[in-house]
Design a protein around this motif. Structure first.
Motif, short mmCIF file in Angstrom:
data_model
loop_
_atom_site.label_atom_id
_atom_site.label_comp_id
_atom_site.label_asym_id
_atom_site.label_seq_id
_atom_site.Cartn_x
_atom_site.Cartn_y
_atom_site.Cartn_z
N ARG A 60 44.01 42.40 3.58
CA ARG A 60 45.03 43.59 3.05
C ARG A 60 46.37 43.29 3.48
NH1 ARG A 60 41.84 48.17 1.93
NH2 ARG A 60 39.67 47.55 0.81
N GLY A 62 49.21 44.76 5.65
CA GLY A 62 49.58 45.77 6.70
C GLY A 62 51.23 45.82 7.25
N ARG A 63 51.30 46.23 8.46
CA ARG A 63 52.67 46.27 8.86
C ARG A 63 53.66 45.39 8.64
NH1 ARG A 63 54.52 46.85 14.57
NH2 ARG A 63 56.50 48.17 14.55
N MET A 120 45.55 48.32 12.18
CA MET A 120 45.57 49.61 11.65
C MET A 120 45.88 50.70 12.53
SD MET A 120 42.55 48.96 9.00
CE MET A 120 42.80 50.62 8.12
N PRO A 125 49.40 55.26 5.68
CA PRO A 125 48.74 54.47 4.22
C PRO A 125 47.74 53.77 4.28
CG PRO A 125 51.22 54.29 4.72
CD PRO A 125 50.73 54.76 6.03
N ARG A 126 46.99 54.07 3.42
CA ARG A 126 45.76 52.90 3.26
C ARG A 126 46.36 51.61 3.01
NH1 ARG A 126 41.25 52.97 5.34
NH2 ARG A 126 40.38 51.61 3.87
N PRO A 127 45.78 50.57 3.49
CA PRO A 127 46.27 49.11 3.49
C PRO A 127 45.93 48.51 2.03
CG PRO A 127 44.12 49.10 4.77
CD PRO A 127 44.57 50.59 4.66
N ASP A 128 46.91 48.22 1.26
CA ASP A 128 46.85 47.53 -0.08
C ASP A 128 46.14 46.26 0.04
OD1 ASP A 128 47.43 50.03 -1.50
OD2 ASP A 128 49.49 49.59 -1.08
N ARG A 147 51.70 50.90 10.59
CA ARG A 147 50.63 50.13 10.65
C ARG A 147 49.76 51.23 9.50
NH1 ARG A 147 51.29 49.56 15.93
NH2 ARG A 147 51.07 47.75 16.82
N PRO A 148 48.87 50.63 8.66
CA PRO A 148 48.07 51.16 7.54
C PRO A 148 46.92 51.99 8.37
CG PRO A 148 47.54 48.92 7.49
CD PRO A 148 48.79 49.19 8.49
N ASN A 187 52.80 59.40 0.90
CA ASN A 187 53.05 58.60 2.23
C ASN A 187 54.23 58.40 2.80
OD1 ASN A 187 50.03 57.84 2.83
ND2 ASN A 187 50.20 56.16 1.04
#
Length: 209
Positions: A60, A62-63, A120, A125-128, A147-148, A187
């Protein structure tokens, strides 16, 4: 993707980010200490039901656009060919145990490890999956400054996302053109107007929902 999201103005201040991270560390450590046995039971049930590893891992974003490996309990059968990242209600890939894990949100528990590691946060926001974050342009890249999260306002708004997608003739197109842009909007508003008490509210809503 290596561009720094901090180049986009707005978002959490350093003190806010530090306070949020401190809360995440404390709660993740406590959560893992209390739920490790439950994760173990979930892993065993998922392993027996799917006949594959009980943990599901996936790359995924992340930041700051950095990739990391998210960990969840397996809820779907492994498929020999790459499939869609979109999951609909009634998806035949979901196992019997997987349906229970998804309904009770127990499949998310291993992500406490991701929170503890710093990949996380509890809320965000959910990690894409790779590909979606590449679509963020301009002010939308503010999403990469945090961070997601395991949960968040967009996650709660679309808590019935799988059922919504099941009603669409073309789920992937509907997700890309309707749901995903709306999640970005929600978000962005969360990040620009971040308050600690809102994080507590989102966590509570996730637990009791």
């Amino acid at each position: 993707m290596t561009e720094k999201a901090g180049a986009v103005r707005g978002g959490l201040s350093r003190s806010q980010a530090a306070g949020k991270r401190g809360f995440d560390l404390a709660l993740a450590a406590l959560g893992l200490a209390l739920s490790f046995w439950l994760i173990g039971l979930g892993w065993l049930a998922a392993t027996l039901d799917s006949r594959a590893g009980g943990f599901f891992t996936q790359q995924r974003v992340g930041r700051c656009g950095r990739r990391f490996t998210v960990v969840k309990l397996r809820t779907m059968r492994a498929t020999p060919e790459p499939g869609t990242s979109i999951t609909r209600s009634g998806d035949p890939r979901i196992t019997r145990v997987g349906r229970v894990l998804r309904r009770t949100k127990l499949d998310e528990l291993p992500q406490l490890w991701n929170v503890l590691k710093g990949d996380m946060s509890f809320v965000g926001p959910r990690p894409d999956v790779p590909g979606y974050a590449d679509r963020l342009v301009g002010e939308e890249r503010l999403l990469l400054s945090v961070r997601p999260g395991i949960t968040g306002p967009a996650t709660l708004t679309y808590r019935n996302e799988e059922a919504i997608l099941a009603e669409q003739a073309c789920p992937e197109q509907y997700n890309d053109e309707v749901i995903y842009p709306d999640k970005v909007r929600i978000n962005l508003d969360y990040i620009r107007n971040w308050r600690f008490r809102d994080d507590l509210r989102y966590i509570w809503q996730t637990v009791v929902d």
